[in-house]
Design a protein around this motif. Structure first.
Motif: not given
Length: 242
Positions: A150-152, A158-165, A176-187
């Motif tokens: 899937f694409s996103y 920042r932690r908590g940022s998200a975008s649609p999957l 179908v889901g979300r790309a979710l940043r769980t820590q600042d600056g990490v994948k």
């Protein structure tokens, strides 16, 4: 805390071919519940599996955490024979028997179950988290390390940022889901609904499980436990993989 090891047989009538497995997915997919918000914070259980492909052995682990403190309440492992060949999109059929057994072995209710994998973010909209949820009736989510097919768009740093999957459907993109940043600056990680949980709450639970690291504590602890358990079943010199 309770730990147990259980040996798992392959269930009678378990699918043996890709055609049979897809027919099971088609039958069960319609039972996924998408209109429940999910449980309040309580117990959260991480499940994961590891393989020794040379011996066709699979080990599943389940670790129950207190959602408020992330301390381990209970854990269990189960070992069995691999029940299905490796086929992308059908991985649940390799893992489900051992995962069901390890959940049954827990001495307490699992609460929300977090899978290291996918729910609706699956080519057939029925990944391991959805499959497990339908079979058990438990609320489940999938938290994966990569976006599968899937694409996103990259979420904010920042932690908590998200975008649609997104899946590219003929009628337009489907979330179908979300790309979710769980820590600042990490994948980011890739969160999808399994069964009986909303996507918003799946993301909220994932953030609550990631106070320090990219991956949820449920996943980290279940991964560590199943690797240890697999090592105990592996003859000296063999190299287990997951």
């Amino acid at each position: 805390m309770n730990t147990s090891l259980n040996t798992v047989p392959i269930p009678a009538g378990w699918p043996a071919t890709e055609e049979q497995a897809r027919a099971v997915q088609d039958e069960l997919r319609g039972r996924v519940v998408l209109d429940e918000p999910g449980p309040p914070p309580g117990s959260v259980t991480g499940v994961d599996v590891a393989y020794d492909d040379e011996r066709d052995v699979v080990v599943a682990a389940a670790v129950v955490l207190d959602a408020a403190t992330l301390t381990v309440v209970a854990e269990a492992t189960a070992v069995g024979q691999v029940s299905f060949p490796y086929v992308p999109g059908l991985l649940a059929f390799r893992e489900i028997p051992a995962v069901l057994a390890v959940l049954d072995a827990l001495p307490c209710p699992p609460g929300l179950v977090v899978c290291d994998g996918y729910g609706l973010a699956h080519p057939r909209r029925f990944g391991l988290a959805s499959h497990l949820g339908v079979l058990t009736g438990l609320p489940t989510i999938g938290v994966a390390k990569n976006p599968f097919t899937f694409s996103y768009e990259e979420p904010g740093p920042r932690r908590g940022s998200a975008s649609p999957l997104l899946a590219g459907e003929p009628t337009g993109p489907e979330e179908v889901g979300r790309a979710l940043r769980t820590q600042d600056g990490v994948k980011p990680v890739f969160v999808s609904v399994g069964h009986r949980v909303s996507l918003d709450n799946a993301c909220a639970h994932t953030l609550a499980l990631t106070p320090k690291y990219r991956l949820p504590e449920s996943t980290r602890r279940a991964d560590s436990l199943c690797r240890r358990a697999l090592k105990e079943t592996t003859p000296s010199g063999a190299s287990p993989v997951d």
